[in-house]
Each structure stands twice: as structure tokens, then as C-alpha cells.
Design an enzyme around this catalytic site. Structure first.
Site, PDB file in Angstrom:
ATOM      1  N   GLY A  99      59.411  13.401  22.218  1.00 36.81           N
ATOM      2  CA  GLY A  99      57.795  13.476  22.664  1.00 36.81           C
ATOM      3  C   GLY A  99      57.937  14.060  24.257  1.00 36.81           C
ATOM      4  O   GLY A  99      56.880  14.400  24.878  1.00 36.81           O
ATOM      5  N   ILE A 100      58.847  14.225  25.049  1.00 34.89           N
ATOM      6  CA  ILE A 100      59.068  15.035  26.151  1.00 34.89           C
ATOM      7  C   ILE A 100      59.158  16.272  26.107  1.00 34.89           C
ATOM      8  O   ILE A 100      60.011  17.068  25.266  1.00 34.89           O
ATOM      9  CB  ILE A 100      60.333  14.321  26.937  1.00 34.89           C
ATOM     10  CG1 ILE A 100      60.188  12.862  26.970  1.00 34.89           C
ATOM     11  CG2 ILE A 100      60.113  14.649  28.481  1.00 34.89           C
ATOM     12  CD1 ILE A 100      58.875  12.189  27.477  1.00 34.89           C
ATOM     13  N   ASP A 158      52.330  13.611  14.760  1.00 41.14           N
ATOM     14  CA  ASP A 158      53.467  13.944  15.590  1.00 41.14           C
ATOM     15  C   ASP A 158      54.132  14.664  14.844  1.00 41.14           C
ATOM     16  O   ASP A 158      54.195  14.666  13.497  1.00 41.14           O
ATOM     17  CB  ASP A 158      54.327  12.831  16.229  1.00 41.14           C
ATOM     18  CG  ASP A 158      55.402  13.260  16.974  1.00 41.14           C
ATOM     19  OD1 ASP A 158      55.496  14.535  17.852  1.00 41.14           O
ATOM     20  OD2 ASP A 158      56.667  12.913  16.643  1.00 41.14           O
ATOM     21  N   ASP A 184      57.833  16.275  15.038  1.00 44.18           N
ATOM     22  CA  ASP A 184      59.584  16.092  15.103  1.00 44.18           C
ATOM     23  C   ASP A 184      59.717  14.653  14.856  1.00 44.18           C
ATOM     24  O   ASP A 184      59.363  13.686  15.607  1.00 44.18           O
ATOM     25  CB  ASP A 184      60.067  16.241  16.470  1.00 44.18           C
ATOM     26  CG  ASP A 184      59.983  18.024  16.758  1.00 44.18           C
ATOM     27  OD1 ASP A 184      60.274  18.634  15.914  1.00 44.18           O
ATOM     28  OD2 ASP A 184      59.457  18.008  17.866  1.00 44.18           O
ATOM     29  N   ARG A 238      60.226  20.646  26.993  1.00 46.13           N
ATOM     30  CA  ARG A 238      61.527  21.347  27.081  1.00 46.13           C
ATOM     31  C   ARG A 238      62.045  20.963  28.720  1.00 46.13           C
ATOM     32  O   ARG A 238      63.054  20.579  28.776  1.00 46.13           O
ATOM     33  CB  ARG A 238      61.572  22.689  26.491  1.00 46.13           C
ATOM     34  CG  ARG A 238      62.964  23.122  26.385  1.00 46.13           C
ATOM     35  CD  ARG A 238      62.583  24.714  25.996  1.00 46.13           C
ATOM     36  NE  ARG A 238      61.733  24.785  24.565  1.00 46.13           N
ATOM     37  CZ  ARG A 238      61.058  25.912  24.187  1.00 46.13           C
ATOM     38  NH1 ARG A 238      61.577  27.245  24.819  1.00 46.13           N
ATOM     39  NH2 ARG A 238      60.362  26.150  23.524  1.00 46.13           N
TER      40      ARG A 238
HETATM   41  C1  G6P Z   1      58.938  17.397  20.939  1.00 39.04           C
HETATM   42  C2  G6P Z   1      60.204  16.677  20.597  1.00 39.04           C
HETATM   43  C3  G6P Z   1      61.014  16.786  21.960  1.00 39.04           C
HETATM   44  C4  G6P Z   1      60.776  18.447  22.475  1.00 39.04           C
HETATM   45  C5  G6P Z   1      59.372  18.758  22.703  1.00 39.04           C
HETATM   46  C6  G6P Z   1      59.539  20.270  23.246  1.00 39.04           C
HETATM   47  O1  G6P Z   1      58.078  16.476  21.683  1.00 39.04           O
HETATM   48  O2  G6P Z   1      60.206  15.284  20.410  1.00 39.04           O
HETATM   49  O3  G6P Z   1      62.417  16.435  21.477  1.00 39.04           O
HETATM   50  O4  G6P Z   1      61.709  18.335  23.791  1.00 39.04           O
HETATM   51  O5  G6P Z   1      58.807  18.593  21.432  1.00 39.04           O
HETATM   52  O6  G6P Z   1      59.732  20.971  21.885  1.00 39.04           O
HETATM   53  P1  G6P Z   1      60.170  22.510  22.195  1.00 39.04           P
HETATM   54  O7  G6P Z   1      60.491  22.924  20.807  1.00 39.04           O
HETATM   55  O8  G6P Z   1      58.896  23.259  22.748  1.00 39.04           O
HETATM   56  O9  G6P Z   1      61.092  22.578  23.127  1.00 39.04           O
HETATM   57 MG    MG Z   2      58.525  12.700  17.476  1.00 35.70          MG
END
Ligand code: G6P
Ligand code: MG
Length: 219
Positions: free
Chosen positions: A47-48, A10, A12, A50
Site C-alpha cells: 500500500g506504500i 484495493d 494488489d 514506489r
Molecule cells: C500498491 C502496492 C505497493 C506498491 C504501490 C506502488 O500500493 O501495494 O506494493 O509499491 O502500489 O506501485 P507502483 O506499481 O506504482 O510501483
Molecule cells: Mg494491496
């Protein structure tokens, strides 16, 4: 034959602490529409995707019916603009402890490395960290139809490497991510506290080693 062939990361909260910047950006966006979120609620957003995150925030504030799809897209774009602004000084100094030597050790052992992040900013973040070349494959978040805990992104990452999911280990800091790894049929290493269902849990990234990954794979 079961054999460790790949490690799938992963991004972030595992490679860099951008999970915190996602939180700050969502908190500001939520405040703009009179919804308060705290770090405990933020755990449910990790992990969810946007748009799914925005839906969870609107539901938390009881405002799920207050915006058209177009307005929601504007809100999501605004959050992303906050997020990208927070990342503007991101550099190799922001790689979390132990990650760089770990990536080098995995490559030296002739194992493959992929990224399984549902963030559309992932390629930009990896580039800012100077880590793009450390990865053999980046699963494309733009092509994913289900966020974690669905296994899709981990399965796409394994397929992109040409590796059977059962021959890979996944590393995650989010509960939804751990569930995604396990549903993909991989061994899961969790980073942080309070994660359930991992095959191994470490408090922070400095504790991650190739030897540990190899041991977890054998469980
Ligand atoms: C990762 C993070 C989430 C974020 C998602 C979409 O899964 O853990 O917190 O919302 O990515 O990221 P983005 O950069 O596409 O908005
Ligand atoms: Mg993460």
C-alpha cells in the site's frame, strides 16, 4: 441517509496476486544494493508508493544517505522494470478466486465500483486481467500526494464516484490500506491474516460476497 452505494477495492493482493510480484521485484532490487528483505518486512511496503517503499528499504539497509535523488529515481525505475517483466503473462486466469462473480453481483445490485490503488501500474494490470470495464472509476495514483495509510486515495475514489465516503465499503489486504479506509470514514473488510482494525476479516478473496459487504455496512 446512510445507504450502501459503493464498494472500493484495493488492487494488489485483492483483485490479483500482484502483491507477490511487487515483493519479488523489490527483493531483487534490494539485493542489487546489498540489502536483504524478507516477507515480514514486505508487509510494511504493501500500500506504500514506489518512492516511499524505496526509502523504507534504504533505511532498512542503513543506506538512506547513499544515493542522490536521481540515483533513487533510477533504482525505482529498475524495480518497476522487474515488476512489469514479472507481469508480462498476466491474464484473466490470474484474477483471485471469487472476485469476478463479486464484481458482477455488486454491479447487478446497482452499486458503484471503484479502484483505490496507489500503483501507477494499476490501469495496465486491470486491462491485462480484462477487468477495466468492471470498474466505474479508477483513482489516479499519479495524482495522489500521500500513500496509504493516508485516506487520500479512498477519498478520491469516493469523490470520483460521487458517493459520500460513509456510504462506501473498502476492501484491502494491507494494514496501511485498512487504516486508510477507516480514516476515510468507510467500513473496512480485510483479506488475509493479522490485519487489525477491520470491520470484518476474511482469510481469502473466495470468502467475499455481496451479502457480507451489505452486512458489514450495517455494523
Ligand atoms: C500498491 C502496492 C505497493 C506498491 C504501490 C506502488 O500500493 O501495494 O506494493 O509499491 O502500489 O506501485 P507502483 O506499481 O506504482 O510501483
Ligand atoms: Mg494491496
Amino acid at each position: 441517509m446512510k445507504q450502501l452505494e459503493a464498494v472500493i477495492f484495493d488492487l494488489d493482493g485483492v483483485i490479483t496476486d500482484s502483491a507477490h510480484f511487487h515483493y519479488l521485484a523489490w527483493k531483487q532490487l534490494a539485493a542489487d544494493i546489498d540489502i536483504e528483505i524478507d516477507e515480514a518486512f514486505n508487509e510494511t511496503l504493501k500500500g506504500i508508493s514506489r518512492m516511499d517503499s524505496l526509502d523504507l528499504i534504504l533505511a532498512k539497509g542503513g543506506r538512506e544517505k547513499d544515493f542522490t535523488l536521481e540515483q533513487k529515481e533510477e533504482l525505482a525505475a529498475k524495480k518497476n522494470a522487474h515488476y512489469v517483466e514479472l507481469l508480462k503473462d498476466l491474464s484473466a486466469a490470474d484474477i483471485l478466486p471469487g472476485i469476478k462473480p463479486l464484481l458482477a453481483a455488486i454491479r447487478a445490485a446497482n452499486l458503484k465500483i471503484a479502484l483505490a490503488s496507489v500503483s501507477k501500474n494499476a490501469p495496465m494490470v486491470l486491462a491485462a486481467l480484462g477487468l477495466t470495464d468492471s470498474f466505474d472509476y479508477l483513482a489516479d495514483a499519479a495524482k495522489i500526494t500521500h500513500s496509504k495509510p493516508d485516506p487520500e486515495i479512498f477519498l478520491v475514489a469516493a469523490a470520483g464516484l460521487g458517493v459520500e465516503p460513509a456510504n462506501a465499503v473498502g476492501i484491502e489486504d494491507a494494514q496501511a490500506g485498512v487504516e486508510a479506509i477507516k480514516s476515510a470514514g468507510m467500513k473496512a473488510i480485510g483479506v488475509g491474516t493479522g490485519l487489525v482494525g477491520t470491520d470484518e476479516l476474511v482469510s481469502d478473496t473466495s470468502k467475499l460476497t455481496l451479502a457480507m459487504i451489505q452486512k458489514v455496512f450495517q455494523i
